[in-house]
Structures are given as C-alpha cells and as structure tokens.
Write an enzyme that holds these catalytic residues in place. Structure first.
Site, PDB file in Angstrom:
ATOM      1  N   ASN A   1      93.385  -0.172 -35.991  1.00 44.23           N
ATOM      2  CA  ASN A   1      92.325  -1.129 -35.636  1.00 44.23           C
ATOM      3  C   ASN A   1      91.448  -0.672 -34.465  1.00 44.23           C
ATOM      4  OD1 ASN A   1      94.408  -1.682 -33.848  1.00 44.23           O
ATOM      5  ND2 ASN A   1      93.956  -3.862 -33.739  1.00 44.23           N
TER       6      ASN A   1
ATOM      7  N   GLU B   1     103.508  -1.879 -27.668  1.00 46.53           N
ATOM      8  CA  GLU B   1     102.368  -2.818 -27.710  1.00 46.53           C
ATOM      9  C   GLU B   1     102.343  -3.365 -29.121  1.00 46.53           C
ATOM     10  OE1 GLU B   1     100.560  -3.756 -25.253  1.00 46.53           O
ATOM     11  OE2 GLU B   1     100.944  -2.248 -23.729  1.00 46.53           O
TER      12      GLU B   1
HETATM   13  P1  NAP Z   1     101.764  -0.783 -38.288  1.00 49.29           P
HETATM   14  O1  NAP Z   1     101.864  -0.924 -39.752  1.00 49.29           O
HETATM   15  O2  NAP Z   1     102.928  -1.189 -37.456  1.00 49.29           O
HETATM   16  O3  NAP Z   1     101.410   0.749 -38.033  1.00 49.29           O
HETATM   17  C1  NAP Z   1     101.206   1.260 -36.760  1.00 49.29           C
HETATM   18  C2  NAP Z   1     101.540   2.744 -36.744  1.00 49.29           C
HETATM   19  O4  NAP Z   1     102.934   2.896 -37.028  1.00 49.29           O
HETATM   20  C3  NAP Z   1     100.794   3.553 -37.785  1.00 49.29           C
HETATM   21  O5  NAP Z   1     100.501   4.814 -37.235  1.00 49.29           O
HETATM   22  C4  NAP Z   1     101.812   3.663 -38.915  1.00 49.29           C
HETATM   23  O6  NAP Z   1     101.633   4.780 -39.717  1.00 49.29           O
HETATM   24  C5  NAP Z   1     103.087   3.809 -38.109  1.00 49.29           C
HETATM   25  N1  NAP Z   1     104.288   3.461 -38.866  1.00 49.29           N
HETATM   26  C6  NAP Z   1     104.412   2.621 -39.923  1.00 49.29           C
HETATM   27  N2  NAP Z   1     105.696   2.579 -40.327  1.00 49.29           N
HETATM   28  C7  NAP Z   1     106.388   3.405 -39.515  1.00 49.29           C
HETATM   29  C8  NAP Z   1     107.766   3.799 -39.426  1.00 49.29           C
HETATM   30  N3  NAP Z   1     108.676   3.328 -40.264  1.00 49.29           N
HETATM   31  N4  NAP Z   1     108.108   4.665 -38.462  1.00 49.29           N
HETATM   32  C9  NAP Z   1     107.204   5.166 -37.616  1.00 49.29           C
HETATM   33  N5  NAP Z   1     105.893   4.839 -37.640  1.00 49.29           N
HETATM   34  C10 NAP Z   1     105.496   3.964 -38.579  1.00 49.29           C
HETATM   35  O7  NAP Z   1     100.527  -1.557 -37.697  1.00 49.29           O
HETATM   36  P2  NAP Z   1      99.011  -1.528 -38.177  1.00 49.29           P
HETATM   37  O8  NAP Z   1      98.894  -2.342 -39.404  1.00 49.29           O
HETATM   38  O9  NAP Z   1      98.522  -0.116 -38.207  1.00 49.29           O
HETATM   39  O10 NAP Z   1      98.276  -2.248 -36.939  1.00 49.29           O
HETATM   40  C11 NAP Z   1      98.160  -3.607 -36.818  1.00 49.29           C
HETATM   41  C12 NAP Z   1      99.222  -4.148 -35.878  1.00 49.29           C
HETATM   42  O11 NAP Z   1      99.107  -3.522 -34.611  1.00 49.29           O
HETATM   43  C13 NAP Z   1      99.027  -5.625 -35.612  1.00 49.29           C
HETATM   44  O12 NAP Z   1     100.274  -6.261 -35.640  1.00 49.29           O
HETATM   45  C14 NAP Z   1      98.427  -5.644 -34.213  1.00 49.29           C
HETATM   46  O13 NAP Z   1      98.652  -6.836 -33.503  1.00 49.29           O
HETATM   47  C15 NAP Z   1      99.106  -4.489 -33.578  1.00 49.29           C
HETATM   48  N6  NAP Z   1      98.350  -4.023 -32.410  1.00 49.29           N
HETATM   49  C16 NAP Z   1      98.851  -4.265 -31.171  1.00 49.29           C
HETATM   50  C17 NAP Z   1      98.141  -3.879 -30.057  1.00 49.29           C
HETATM   51  C18 NAP Z   1      98.654  -4.129 -28.672  1.00 49.29           C
HETATM   52  O14 NAP Z   1      98.121  -3.533 -27.750  1.00 49.29           O
HETATM   53  N7  NAP Z   1      99.641  -4.984 -28.491  1.00 49.29           N
HETATM   54  C19 NAP Z   1      96.912  -3.226 -30.217  1.00 49.29           C
HETATM   55  C20 NAP Z   1      96.429  -2.988 -31.499  1.00 49.29           C
HETATM   56  C21 NAP Z   1      97.162  -3.393 -32.600  1.00 49.29           C
HETATM   57  P3  NAP Z   1     100.872   4.666 -41.136  1.00 49.29           P
HETATM   58  O15 NAP Z   1      99.494   4.263 -40.829  1.00 49.29           O
HETATM   59  O16 NAP Z   1     100.951   6.040 -41.667  1.00 49.29           O
HETATM   60  O17 NAP Z   1     101.608   3.653 -41.932  1.00 49.29           O
END
Ligand code: NAP
Length: 495
Positions: free
Chosen positions: A168, A267
């Site tokens: 994002n 995060e």
């Molecule tokens: P996500 O599905 O958790 O993915 C985040 C990252 O983790 C991606 O690089 C993803 O790779 C990787 N990943 C997925 N499964 C994994 C596993 N089993 N082991 C290791 N890495 C893995 O989240 P998203 O959909 O990309 O992002 C949205 C989420 O991020 C929302 O919940 C949002 O609130 C949160 N967010 C939090 C913050 C904060 O500062 N608190 C900031 C921005 C976003 P792939 O893309 O290859 O699947």
C-alpha cells in the site's frame, strides 16, 4: 459511476519499467532468480500486465544473506558522518526523481498521482531524517549507585535485518525501515510485496547511485514468502525482523522469529475510530475525514475505519461527507485529475463488496456508492453508509477501501468504550473544540497514535506504531525508529 480514461499527467517523468524489472538486487548486482520463474506485476486500473520481476528461491535468499553478511563489517565501521552523507544523497536523488517515482507507484499500486507524490515526499524524508540521526547516536555514562564501578552503555548495530513490506506504500514502508537500519550501521534484505516490487527496485538503483555499497541493501521478490523468509530467519547471522503488513502474517512471523529469538518490530493492521463530538467544527471534521478515509483511497493502515458521530452533529456530518465523497473523481492513478484510484486487486474489491453487502443486509443505508462497477480495472466507488449496526463485520475488520461507515453515539464514555472495542490499536482521530475533552479522550483511547482535530498523523519525526494487535515497536521519531536497529551494550568498569 463513470471511470475516467487513462491520460498520463503531462509533466511527469516516465519511469523506466525495464530497468525496474531487470532482476533481483543482490550484492550490488541485478540477477535472475535461481528458479528462472517470474512474478507478473499488474496495472490495477486495467488488470493488464505491466512488467515481470524474478521470483526468488531459497538459494537466492542464501545469496542475499551472504552478501549482507560480507558487507556488514565495513558498513558498521563506516564513520557515521559518511553514512549520513550517503543517506542524505538518497534523499536528494529521491526528490530529484520524485515525479518518476510517483508515476511508478501510481502505475503499479493504482493510487492517485497526488497520493503517490505525497508518498514519495514522505518516503524521502526518512532518508533526510535518518541522515541527521546517524550522527547523533550517543551512548550513556554513569556511576553505579553503589559507587563500585562506572556504567558505560554503547549502542551497536543489531546485525543483518530482514525487512518485509506491504503493497500500500511501496516506497515509504521500505524507506521507513532501510533508512534507520543503514543509519544504525546495519545491512539489510528487503522483501517487498509481490504486487508492487517495481518501486523497491527503482529505489535500489537510487541507493546504488547515492553510494550505498554492494551488499548493504539487497532486494528479493518472491511468490513463496513463507519458505524464503523462514530460510532467512533461520540463519543465525540474521538478528532483526522488521515487518509491515497484516496482523495475520505478523503472527506467523513472530512465531518463526521466536525459534531463533530474533528481535522483531511489527507494524500491523488497524481499525481506526474517527470520533466527532457535537462541539466539533463541522467543516474541519469533514476535511479531516476526507484525508483520514480517502488518502490512498482508504488503503492505509491508519485509514478511518469506524466513524463514531455524536447525535447532535450526526445528520449534518453524514450529509456533508456523502456530498464530498460522491464528488470525488475516480480514475486511473496516473491520470493527474484522479482523486480515487483503483483498489490493488480484484480480491480486494470483492472483500470490500462483501463487507458492504453484509452491513446493508444488517440494516445499514447507503448514502452514496455501495456498488462496484464492471471492469476493466479494480474500482470501488467512494461510499458512505449510515445507521450501520455494530454487528456488521466491517465494525471489526479492516475495510481497506473507500467506504465510510457511520455509527451514532450519545456520551463521551460510550464513544471511548466503542472506540476501544477492537483488538487493534494503531491510529485514532478525535474532533472536538473542547481541548480538555480532546486530551482526556486521547489519553483514554487505546491506540499508538491520536490525531486530535487533524486527519493525518504520519510524520517521520514522530514515533509511528500501534498497541494491542497493531504491532510492536515504533518507526521514525526522535531515536525511536533507529533504536529498533541497535542493541545496548553495557560495560562495567572501575578506574
Ligand atoms: P500482508 O499480506 O501481510 O503482506 C505483507 C508482506 O508480507 C508482503 O511482502 C507479503 O508478501 C509478505 N508475506 C505474506 N505472507 C507471508 C509469509 N507467510 N511469510 C513472510 N512474508 C509474508 O499485507 P498486505 O496485504 O500486503 O498489506 C496490507 C496490510 O498491511 C494491512 O493489514 C495494513 O493495515 C497493514 N499495514 C500496516 C502498516 C503499519 O504501519 N502498521 C502500514 C501499512 C500497511 P507477498 O506480497 O509476496 O504476499
């Protein structure tokens, strides 16, 4: 709903997609993956393929750990002033190329150019801020209370860091980690999200040009993040995991990191409440609501997810918000006039649609939007829902889209208790003209960040992070962000 045609903004610099997809970035070189496979990057405004990047394997992960380990001794020994100058140069180059980077972000993420430009400025600022922090890492010196010895505390780089980022904010989530890690003297492996890898690679080329030595930053894209990151975390040389993403994946990674007692910064997801009291300045609260809800078309962890509006101002707020939401121009992110771009994937649109249907079924009324258009592209219109029942799934789940559900409240106590009725605790918003009430409510809301009469909290100079299941640790801020990449070493001595 009409979706604007894609007409690239006239004064942008076109990004070089071929350069940004030329390979994994390991040890200062662009390489194919061991698998020979690729990941397709899709334009969310059309659903068409934009580029392909290599799909890294465990072997590539091992290579990147070796590269980060080989580069570590000389980077940690590099004088802080020199590290600072390299970081400063990263900032300058990002600003020089900001139009190119913003366009690239818009192309692969879909966000409106105006949001992408803000992201680039925010992302670059982490380099400027940490260039300043790099030369201000001080230790401590004191006398033990018993008088027997002196206490010296030295802050040392924690070691090799695995950084995992979401789609994002493809630039800012990476620089918010890389800049403090490099400032502290660490070397890193970045695993960006598969949907938005091009920005990460374009930034890697900028770091190289700025003088970041080979192996200090390595970038890997993979469709098998589980096994690849497990391999990295299992290597005893890797001492830090900094993750931004969903709470579900965060939990998995915490469990993996526990096997080797790797230090974790997390995060995670949010479910931000946005409180509007009767005495709020209506126009200011609407301005704030539009930013808190619609920055990145709602695809932000800090996005207002639940609007609690006091009875006396509820109707005026609902009318004002739906008027503003309905007027937003929807279109491809790269179109300079777009105010609400597409969602990241079709799956994301389906999830938003499911949440809206669930709340409608349970009694919510739609003031605007509420229905996804046919393709092409992954669009969902700005939507305002009123009379949303608290039993709606969206009261407990991150919507991650341009949907504003309004809930009515009567008393301050009720507002606080409903705001806290979530496992998350990242950001919260409070609108009131009564400053004493604003501060009282702010101290009682369980969140890491409160925006009081503001629609935006993010600032590299302030500690960003959540409580409860929104995370562990802080990024940015005075010493907070850099401290996550250092260990305190205590030396007892007498003389
Ligand atoms: P996500 O599905 O958790 O993915 C985040 C990252 O983790 C991606 O690089 C993803 O790779 C990787 N990943 C997925 N499964 C994994 C596993 N089993 N082991 C290791 N890495 C893995 O989240 P998203 O959909 O990309 O992002 C949205 C989420 O991020 C929302 O919940 C949002 O609130 C949160 N967010 C939090 C913050 C904060 O500062 N608190 C900031 C921005 C976003 P792939 O893309 O290859 O699947």
């Amino acid at each position: 709903m009409t979706i604007a045609q894609k007409t690239p903004h006239p004064d942008h610099q076109m990004p070089d997609i071929d350069a940004a997809s030329r390979g994994l970035y390991i040890d200062g070189a662009w390489r194919p993956s061991h698998s020979g496979q690729v990941i397709d990057v899709v334009d969310p405004s059309s659903g068409e393929r934009l580029a392909s990047v290599p799909d890294a394997t465990i072997e590539d992960a091992r290579l990147s750990i070796d590269a980060a380990a080989a580069a570590a001794p000389s980077w940690r020994a590099t004088p802080p002033r020199r590290r600072s100058e390299v970081l400063r140069r990263c900032f300058e180059l990002m600003i020089e190329r900001s139009e190119m980077l913003a366009t690239l972000i818009s192309m692969e993420n879909g966000k409106a150019l105006r949001d992408a430009r803000s992201e680039v400025a925010y992302a670059a600022e982490f380099f400027r801020w940490n260039a300043e922090e790099a030369v201000r890492i001080t230790g401590e010196f004191g006398i033990a209370p018993a008088g027997a010895n002196r206490i010296i505390v030295d802050y040392q780089p924690i070691g090799i860091c695995l950084l995992i980022t979401p789609w994002n904010f493809p630039a800012a989530m990476a620089t918010r980690k890389i800049a403090p890690a490099l400032a502290a003297g660490c070397t890193v492996i970045l695993k960006p999200a598969s949907e938005t890898p091009l920005t990460a690679y374009a930034l890697a080329a900028i770091y190289e040009e700025a003088g970041v030595p080979p192996g200090v930053v390595n970038v890997l894209t993979t469709t098998t993040p589980g096994p690849v990151t497990a391999e990295v975390l299992a290597d005893p040389r890797v001492r830090k995991l900094s993750f931004t993403g969903s709470t579900g994946v965060g939990r998995l990674l915490l469990a993996q990191a526990a096997q080797h007692v790797v230090s974790c910064s997390m995060e995670l997801g949010g479910n931000a409440p946005f409180l509007v009291f009767d005495d709020a300045d209506l126009e200011a609260s609407l301005d704030g609501a539009m930013i808190a809800k619609m920055r990145n078309a709602g695809e932000a962890c800090t996005a207002a997810n639940r609007f609690y509006v006091q009875s006396g101002i509820y109707d005026a707020f609902a009318t004002g918000l739906s008027k503003r939401m309905a007027a937003l121009k929807i279109g491809a992110g790269v179109d300079g006039a777009t105010e609400c771009g597409p969602m990241i994937t079709r799956k994301a649109v389906e999830k938003i649609g499911r949440l809206v249907e669930d709340s409608k079924m349970k009694g919510a009324r739609v003031l605007c939007g509420g229905e996804a258009p046919e393709g092409p592209g992954f669009f969902y219109p700005p939507t305002v829902l009123v009379d949303v029942p608290t039993t709606s799934e969206m009261a407990h789940e991150e919507i991650f889209g341009p949907v504003a559900p309004l809930y009515r409240f009567n008393t301050e106590e009720e507002a606080i208790s409903r705001a806290n009725d979530t496992e998350y605790g990242l950001a919260a918003y409070v609108y009131t003209r009564d400053l004493a009430r604003g501060l009282r409510v702010s101290t009682q809301i369980e969140a890491g960040m409160i925006a009081l009469n503001r629609g935006l909290v993010s600032d590299p100079a302030a500690p960003f992070g959540g409580v409860k299941q929104s995370g562990l640790g802080r990024e940015g801020g005075q010493h907070h962000g850099i401290a996550e990449f250092m260990e305190a070493k205590y030396i007892a001595t007498s003389f």
